[in-house]
Structures are given as structure tokens and as C-alpha cells.
Design an enzyme around this catalytic site. Structure first.
Site, PDB file in Angstrom:
ATOM      1  N   GLY A   1      37.306  44.216  45.665  1.00 56.18           N
ATOM      2  CA  GLY A   1      36.804  44.257  44.293  1.00 56.18           C
ATOM      3  C   GLY A   1      35.301  44.053  44.213  1.00 56.18           C
ATOM      4  O   GLY A   1      34.613  44.697  43.402  1.00 56.18           O
ATOM      5  N   ASP A   2      34.776  43.171  45.050  1.00 53.18           N
ATOM      6  CA  ASP A   2      33.327  42.938  45.094  1.00 53.18           C
ATOM      7  C   ASP A   2      32.609  44.205  45.545  1.00 53.18           C
ATOM      8  O   ASP A   2      31.509  44.521  45.065  1.00 53.18           O
ATOM      9  CB  ASP A   2      33.002  41.794  46.063  1.00 53.18           C
ATOM     10  CG  ASP A   2      33.824  40.554  45.801  1.00 53.18           C
ATOM     11  OD1 ASP A   2      34.122  40.290  44.622  1.00 53.18           O
ATOM     12  OD2 ASP A   2      34.167  39.855  46.761  1.00 53.18           O
TER      13      ASP A   2
END
Length: 304
Positions: free
Chosen positions: A248-249
Site C-alpha cells: 500500500g505504501d
């Protein structure tokens, strides 16, 4: 300049055990040690993609020193505030199941918090600030919202990758981008988000609060981008998922790497999905070569 802010960073100790047995001595087959924390991950991916950033946050003790040394060796700028207690260690156990044991983190004094706010006060119009990850127990749930308000007043574009009440309180300050996954999106509206149609419906509700752009990650079902002008849906490339940490980052980092250069939302969204997928298919965070290769497989469709 892009700034990333990690209030509760960590050292991530990743241990692979072929057949973990509770209550017994287990031997690792592989171990890895990385600086952890969502904002730090974003700075690392941005560097892999050729984009400079400065990592902010709080570090302390020998673990904090490791994080700073690691980033320095990778030529990533950082400007952490030193705290009196040690930075936490998170254990990621990979076996027949993946198990995480996350530390609580150090106490952050009011003086430390004010020092960080002063750094944010010195930011200039049109710079980007990413607020990512959990808030330490010693810091108020209002802290992200306080920062978001300062950024709005100064013309700094604030990006928030968080969850729960700290995220909810920022919405009225019209952040440039938020990136909930479908579970986090459901939590914001006390419901469950299962389908892309659900995600689009509740993503539009976020836009009604004043949020400028929304990316909803749907795990193996791709992702959705929304703003006042368009709704975009992505496919996902083929690959074997090896790693859930940092995917997600990487979506955020890929998106920021393009939107700060080209201001083309579809291109930035595609690049974000490619970066997130590349990390998911790797043991560590994605590389530029992996992202460019996967990008060709990702189709972006506009929903009218």
C-alpha cells in the site's frame, strides 16, 4: 519537495521459518532487517523511482540510529526528532501463516510534538507532506488533523495514509489525497465494502467531505481512483504474492512520483498500482525496473 512523516517508525525484523511450531525452538531459514513505518517505506520507494524526499518523524536509541544510518546509506534525506526512548521493533514471522508482533513505540513528549510542528510550519506552498501509519498512544488522535489544517492554510498538499478516527478528523481540512484500503473505507462509514461498486459509492461520499482525491486499494481486485472529475478502475498484473508489507505504501509512492511531475491522474494512478503490485511480488520494496515492467500490464478504465 516531498516530505514523509512517520510518527511511530520501527525496525522490521522479518524471519522465515519453514514449519513454525508454537512453544518449541524454531530455526529461521532467512532473516531480513529493514527500517519500518509507512512513511519511511514511501521515501524508500520514491528513491528507487528516482524521486527525492525527506523523511520526518521521531526516532530514539540504537534502533533509531539504525534507521537513520540505513537511510543515509541509501542516500535518502531525513530530519528526525530524537526522543528519549528507543524506537520499537516489529517482528514479521513468515511460515505456513504470516504473523506480526508490533511494538507499542516510545512516549512522544509535547516538546517533541511541537518540534515536529515547527518543521511543518517551515514548509512552502505546493510542497507535499505524507502523513502515514499509526499514531503513538502518547499523541492525541487530533494530531493528524492539526497538521492537515496547517498544511491547508500554507498551501501544502497533504496526503494521508491512515485509518480510523485520526483519518476521519482530517477530512474537513480537504487533504489532497487519502488512500484507504476497502476495509478502512468501510470503517469510516461503519459498513463493509466488498465490491468495486461499494468502493465507488463510499469513495464519492469521501469526496463530498472535501477530500480532493481518493485511492481505494482492493487487494487482488485492483484499485479505484476518484476525484470530482473522474472515476478510474485498474486491473492487476499477473504475479505471485510474496510480501504484504509495504504494498500500500508503494501505491502512494508510485502515485506521488508521477503526480508531482506530470499532473496526470490516470498515469499517476497506473504507476501507483504498478508499484504496489511490484512490492507485493517481491521480498522487499519494489525497484524501478519491476514497476516499469508491470506498468505495461495494467489497464486503467474510466467509469462514467
Amino acid at each position: 519537495m516531498i516530505y514523509t512523516c512517520t510518527l511511530n517508525p520501527s525496525i522490521d525484523y522479518v524471519a522465515r521459518v519453514e514449519d513454525f511450531k508454537e512453544g518449541q525452538i524454531n530455526r529461521t531459514s532467512d532473516t531480513f532487517i529493514y527500517p519500518g513505518g509507512k512513511g519511511i517505506n514511501v521515501s524508500r520507494v520514491l528513491k528507487h523511482l528516482g524521486i527525492e524526499s525527506t523523511a520526518l518523524g521521531f526516532t530514539g536509541g540504537f534502533t533509531g540510529a539504525f534507521i537513520k544510518e540505513f537511510l543515509t546509506q541509501d542516500h535518502i534525506q531525513h530530519d528526525f526528532i530524537e526522543v528519549s526512548e528507543v524506537t520499537r521493533i516489529n517482528v514479521k514471522l513468515k511460515s505456513h501463516k504470516e504473523t506480526e508482533i508490533n511494538g507499542q513505540g516510545p512516549v512522544i513528549s509535547l516538546e517533541n510534538q511541537q518540534n515536529l510542528l515547527q518543521k511543518i510550519n517551515n514548509m512552502r506552498k505546493d510542497e507535499f507532506l505524507l502523513l502515514a501509519g499509526s499514531i503513538p498512544p502518547s499523541i492525541s488522535d487530533d494530531f493528524y488533523a492539526d497538521i492537515a489544517k496547517k498544511c491547508k492554510d500554507k498551501g501544502v498538499h497533504v496526503v494521508i495514509d491512515g485509518a480510523g478516527e485520526p483519518l476521519r478528523k482530517t477530512l474537513k481540512h480537504q487533504p489532497f489525497l487519502i488512500k484507504p484500503n476497502h476495509h478502512e473505507l468501510g470503517e469510516l462509514f461503519q459498513t463493509n465494502v466488498h465490491t468495486k461498486e461499494d468502493a465507488i459509492f463510499y469513495g464519492k461520499k469521501l469526496l463530498e467531505t472535501g477530500v480532493q482525491n481518493v485511492i481505494v486499494s482492493m487487494a487482488g481486485d485492483g484499485a479505484i481512483f476518484l476525484n470530482k472529475d473522474s472515476v478510474l478502475v485498474s486491473t492487476v498484473p499477473d504475479g505471485t504474492v510474496k510480501n504484504s508489507v509495504g504494498a500500500g505504501d508503494s501505491v502512494v509512492a508510485g502515485f506521488l512520483s508521477k503526480i508531482t511531475q506530470e499532473r496526470d491522474y490516470a498515469t499517476a494512478f497506473q504507476y501507483g498500482v504498478a508499484a504496489g503490485s511490484a512490492t507485493a511480488f517481491s521480498e522487499d520494496l519494489c525497484t524501478l525496473e519491476q514497476v516499469e515492467s508491470l506498468r505495461k500490464q495494467i489497464i486503467i478504465e474510466e467509469i462514467l
